[in-house]
Scaffold this motif. Structure first.
Motif, PDB file in Angstrom:
ATOM      1  N   LEU A  56       0.815  -1.217   0.000  1.00 48.96           N
ATOM      2  CA  LEU A  56       0.000   0.000   0.000  1.00 48.96           C
ATOM      3  C   LEU A  56       0.854   1.275   0.000  1.00 48.96           C
ATOM      4  O   LEU A  56       0.700   2.122  -0.889  1.00 48.96           O
ATOM      5  CB  LEU A  56      -0.971  -0.027   1.174  1.00 48.96           C
ATOM      6  N   PRO A  57       1.780   1.453   0.951  1.00 49.90           N
ATOM      7  CA  PRO A  57       2.574   2.689   0.920  1.00 49.90           C
ATOM      8  C   PRO A  57       3.475   2.799  -0.308  1.00 49.90           C
ATOM      9  O   PRO A  57       3.669   3.890  -0.848  1.00 49.90           O
ATOM     10  CB  PRO A  57       3.426   2.636   2.184  1.00 49.90           C
ATOM     11  N   TYR A  58       3.984   1.680  -0.752  1.00 52.47           N
ATOM     12  CA  TYR A  58       4.871   1.696  -1.920  1.00 52.47           C
ATOM     13  C   TYR A  58       4.126   2.190  -3.158  1.00 52.47           C
ATOM     14  O   TYR A  58       4.598   3.069  -3.872  1.00 52.47           O
ATOM     15  CB  TYR A  58       5.437   0.297  -2.152  1.00 52.47           C
ATOM     16  N   HIS A  59       2.959   1.634  -3.391  1.00 52.29           N
ATOM     17  CA  HIS A  59       2.212   2.014  -4.585  1.00 52.29           C
ATOM     18  C   HIS A  59       1.593   3.412  -4.463  1.00 52.29           C
ATOM     19  O   HIS A  59       1.508   4.139  -5.459  1.00 52.29           O
ATOM     20  CB  HIS A  59       1.152   0.962  -4.897  1.00 52.29           C
ATOM     21  N   ILE A  60       1.168   3.797  -3.286  1.00 53.38           N
ATOM     22  CA  ILE A  60       0.663   5.159  -3.108  1.00 53.38           C
ATOM     23  C   ILE A  60       1.809   6.159  -3.307  1.00 53.38           C
ATOM     24  O   ILE A  60       1.656   7.171  -3.983  1.00 53.38           O
ATOM     25  CB  ILE A  60       0.002   5.337  -1.729  1.00 53.38           C
ATOM     26  N   GLY A  61       2.947   5.850  -2.726  1.00 54.57           N
ATOM     27  CA  GLY A  61       4.096   6.743  -2.882  1.00 54.57           C
ATOM     28  C   GLY A  61       4.525   6.885  -4.323  1.00 54.57           C
ATOM     29  O   GLY A  61       4.739   8.000  -4.819  1.00 54.57           O
ATOM     30  N   ASN A  62       4.646   5.789  -5.028  1.00 56.48           N
ATOM     31  CA  ASN A  62       5.034   5.863  -6.436  1.00 56.48           C
ATOM     32  C   ASN A  62       3.950   6.513  -7.283  1.00 56.48           C
ATOM     33  O   ASN A  62       4.240   7.301  -8.173  1.00 56.48           O
ATOM     34  CB  ASN A  62       5.346   4.476  -6.994  1.00 56.48           C
ATOM     35  N   GLY A  63       2.701   6.183  -7.009  1.00 56.65           N
ATOM     36  CA  GLY A  63       1.610   6.731  -7.809  1.00 56.65           C
ATOM     37  C   GLY A  63       1.390   8.202  -7.581  1.00 56.65           C
ATOM     38  O   GLY A  63       1.289   8.990  -8.527  1.00 56.65           O
ATOM     39  N   VAL A  64       1.337   8.617  -6.326  1.00 55.25           N
ATOM     40  CA  VAL A  64       1.048  10.019  -6.022  1.00 55.25           C
ATOM     41  C   VAL A  64       2.283  10.891  -6.250  1.00 55.25           C
ATOM     42  O   VAL A  64       2.249  11.833  -7.042  1.00 55.25           O
ATOM     43  CB  VAL A  64       0.531  10.179  -4.579  1.00 55.25           C
ATOM     44  N   GLY A  66       5.353  10.105  -7.521  1.00 53.02           N
ATOM     45  CA  GLY A  66       5.975   9.932  -8.836  1.00 53.02           C
ATOM     46  C   GLY A  66       5.058  10.316  -9.976  1.00 53.02           C
ATOM     47  O   GLY A  66       5.484  10.901 -10.968  1.00 53.02           O
ATOM     48  N   GLY A  67       3.773   9.995  -9.849  1.00 49.59           N
ATOM     49  CA  GLY A  67       2.827  10.304 -10.912  1.00 49.59           C
ATOM     50  C   GLY A  67       2.558  11.786 -11.075  1.00 49.59           C
ATOM     51  O   GLY A  67       2.298  12.264 -12.180  1.00 49.59           O
ATOM     52  N   LEU A  68       2.613  12.525  -9.987  1.00 50.92           N
ATOM     53  CA  LEU A  68       2.374  13.965 -10.050  1.00 50.92           C
ATOM     54  C   LEU A  68       3.642  14.767 -10.349  1.00 50.92           C
ATOM     55  O   LEU A  68       3.573  15.983 -10.520  1.00 50.92           O
ATOM     56  CB  LEU A  68       1.763  14.457  -8.745  1.00 50.92           C
ATOM     57  N   LEU A  69       4.783  14.098 -10.401  1.00 48.73           N
ATOM     58  CA  LEU A  69       6.041  14.804 -10.630  1.00 48.73           C
ATOM     59  C   LEU A  69       6.039  15.637 -11.912  1.00 48.73           C
ATOM     60  O   LEU A  69       6.403  16.815 -11.863  1.00 48.73           O
ATOM     61  CB  LEU A  69       7.213  13.823 -10.627  1.00 48.73           C
ATOM     62  N   PRO A  70       5.638  15.099 -13.062  1.00 44.19           N
ATOM     63  CA  PRO A  70       5.657  15.948 -14.264  1.00 44.19           C
ATOM     64  C   PRO A  70       4.728  17.157 -14.144  1.00 44.19           C
ATOM     65  O   PRO A  70       5.098  18.267 -14.547  1.00 44.19           O
ATOM     66  CB  PRO A  70       5.183  15.018 -15.384  1.00 44.19           C
ATOM     67  N   LEU A  71       3.551  16.955 -13.587  1.00 46.74           N
ATOM     68  CA  LEU A  71       2.589  18.050 -13.458  1.00 46.74           C
ATOM     69  C   LEU A  71       3.104  19.136 -12.505  1.00 46.74           C
ATOM     70  O   LEU A  71       3.107  20.323 -12.831  1.00 46.74           O
ATOM     71  CB  LEU A  71       1.250  17.514 -12.958  1.00 46.74           C
ATOM     72  N   ILE A  72       3.557  18.739 -11.341  1.00 46.27           N
ATOM     73  CA  ILE A  72       4.038  19.708 -10.350  1.00 46.27           C
ATOM     74  C   ILE A  72       5.336  20.360 -10.816  1.00 46.27           C
ATOM     75  O   ILE A  72       5.516  21.576 -10.688  1.00 46.27           O
ATOM     76  CB  ILE A  72       4.213  19.034  -8.978  1.00 46.27           C
ATOM     77  N   GLY A  73       6.245  19.569 -11.379  1.00 45.42           N
ATOM     78  CA  GLY A  73       7.510  20.128 -11.862  1.00 45.42           C
ATOM     79  C   GLY A  73       7.300  21.149 -12.961  1.00 45.42           C
ATOM     80  O   GLY A  73       7.887  22.234 -12.942  1.00 45.42           O
ATOM     81  N   PHE A  92      12.383  18.111  -2.263  1.00 40.66           N
ATOM     82  CA  PHE A  92      11.609  18.243  -1.029  1.00 40.66           C
ATOM     83  C   PHE A  92      11.071  16.888  -0.589  1.00 40.66           C
ATOM     84  O   PHE A  92      11.161  16.529   0.595  1.00 40.66           O
ATOM     85  CB  PHE A  92      10.461  19.234  -1.236  1.00 40.66           C
ATOM     86  N   VAL A  93      10.517  16.113  -1.510  1.00 44.63           N
ATOM     87  CA  VAL A  93       9.965  14.791  -1.170  1.00 44.63           C
ATOM     88  C   VAL A  93      11.080  13.867  -0.668  1.00 44.63           C
ATOM     89  O   VAL A  93      10.907  13.146   0.315  1.00 44.63           O
ATOM     90  CB  VAL A  93       9.218  14.175  -2.368  1.00 44.63           C
ATOM     91  N   ALA A  94      12.230  13.884  -1.320  1.00 48.45           N
ATOM     92  CA  ALA A  94      13.347  13.045  -0.884  1.00 48.45           C
ATOM     93  C   ALA A  94      13.837  13.446   0.505  1.00 48.45           C
ATOM     94  O   ALA A  94      14.107  12.590   1.352  1.00 48.45           O
ATOM     95  CB  ALA A  94      14.485  13.122  -1.897  1.00 48.45           C
ATOM     96  N   ALA A  95      13.947  14.741   0.757  1.00 51.75           N
ATOM     97  CA  ALA A  95      14.402  15.209   2.071  1.00 51.75           C
ATOM     98  C   ALA A  95      13.388  14.865   3.158  1.00 51.75           C
ATOM     99  O   ALA A  95      13.765  14.409   4.245  1.00 51.75           O
ATOM    100  CB  ALA A  95      14.649  16.716   2.039  1.00 51.75           C
ATOM    101  N   LEU A  96      12.108  15.058   2.864  1.00 50.11           N
ATOM    102  CA  LEU A  96      11.059  14.729   3.833  1.00 50.11           C
ATOM    103  C   LEU A  96      11.037  13.223   4.126  1.00 50.11           C
ATOM    104  O   LEU A  96      10.925  12.813   5.286  1.00 50.11           O
ATOM    105  CB  LEU A  96       9.699  15.181   3.295  1.00 50.11           C
ATOM    106  N   THR A  97      11.184  12.423   3.101  1.00 51.48           N
ATOM    107  CA  THR A  97      11.228  10.964   3.281  1.00 51.48           C
ATOM    108  C   THR A  97      12.426  10.557   4.129  1.00 51.48           C
ATOM    109  O   THR A  97      12.319   9.688   4.993  1.00 51.48           O
ATOM    110  CB  THR A  97      11.297  10.278   1.911  1.00 51.48           C
ATOM    111  N   PHE A  98      13.566  11.178   3.905  1.00 50.36           N
ATOM    112  CA  PHE A  98      14.763  10.876   4.679  1.00 50.36           C
ATOM    113  C   PHE A  98      14.565  11.208   6.157  1.00 50.36           C
ATOM    114  O   PHE A  98      14.868  10.396   7.035  1.00 50.36           O
ATOM    115  CB  PHE A  98      15.965  11.643   4.116  1.00 50.36           C
ATOM    116  N   VAL A  99      14.027  12.385   6.433  1.00 52.72           N
ATOM    117  CA  VAL A  99      13.827  12.804   7.834  1.00 52.72           C
ATOM    118  C   VAL A  99      12.811  11.896   8.524  1.00 52.72           C
ATOM    119  O   VAL A  99      13.053  11.422   9.645  1.00 52.72           O
ATOM    120  CB  VAL A  99      13.388  14.284   7.900  1.00 52.72           C
ATOM    121  N   ILE A 100      11.689  11.622   7.893  1.00 51.73           N
ATOM    122  CA  ILE A 100      10.668  10.741   8.494  1.00 51.73           C
ATOM    123  C   ILE A 100      11.222   9.341   8.697  1.00 51.73           C
ATOM    124  O   ILE A 100      10.993   8.719   9.733  1.00 51.73           O
ATOM    125  CB  ILE A 100       9.394  10.727   7.620  1.00 51.73           C
ATOM    126  N   GLY A 101      11.975   8.846   7.720  1.00 54.01           N
ATOM    127  CA  GLY A 101      12.582   7.527   7.863  1.00 54.01           C
ATOM    128  C   GLY A 101      13.569   7.458   9.013  1.00 54.01           C
ATOM    129  O   GLY A 101      13.604   6.483   9.763  1.00 54.01           O
TER     130      GLY A 101
END
Length: 121
Positions: A56-64, A66-73, A92-101
């Motif tokens: 669940l988290p893997y696919h939500i993370g990749n889908g949301v 990763g999927g929104l990356l072109p649009l937001i970028g 920002f997503v990578a840094a936030l993931t690192f800190v939470i992890g």
């Protein structure tokens, strides 16, 4: 329409073998990342909830994310006029993931995953 059109052969002036090498190099780097991620995700969750906790988290993370990356970028680039502004979102997503992890994921070294399956039965 006015203006001179450029034939396709003249428009593309790329070193194709070098581009193929760069793509191959990126594929190798991605494979080096995804192998350890899969191994870690299996060890990070108890056997009873492992499949759902990994999937669940893997696919939500990749889908949301990763999927929104072109649009937001592209939106960031268009709104700021800075061609590098699209990099802010993945950074920002990578840094936030690192800190939470670092804060919430526990070390699993020494955990016997087969022993967990016997307890869950």
């Amino acid at each position: 329409m006015t203006g001179k059109t450029v034939p396709a052969k003249e428009a593309v002036n790329a070193n194709q073998p070098l581009l193929i090498f760069y793509i191959w190099l990126q594929v190798i780097l991605v494979c080096m990342v995804y192998g350890p991620i899969a191994a870690y995700l299996v060890e990070a969750f108890p056997a009873k909830v492992r499949y759902t906790s990994v999937s669940l988290p893997y696919h939500i993370g990749n889908g949301v994310f990763g999927g929104l990356l072109p649009l937001i970028g592209l939106g960031l680039c268009a709104s700021t006029g800075n061609i590098y502004a699209g990099l802010y979102y993945p950074m920002f997503v990578a840094a936030l993931t690192f800190v939470i992890g670092m804060l919430f994921l526990k070390e699993t070294h020494g955990t016997l995953i087969w022993g967990e399956t016997e307890k869950a039965s």
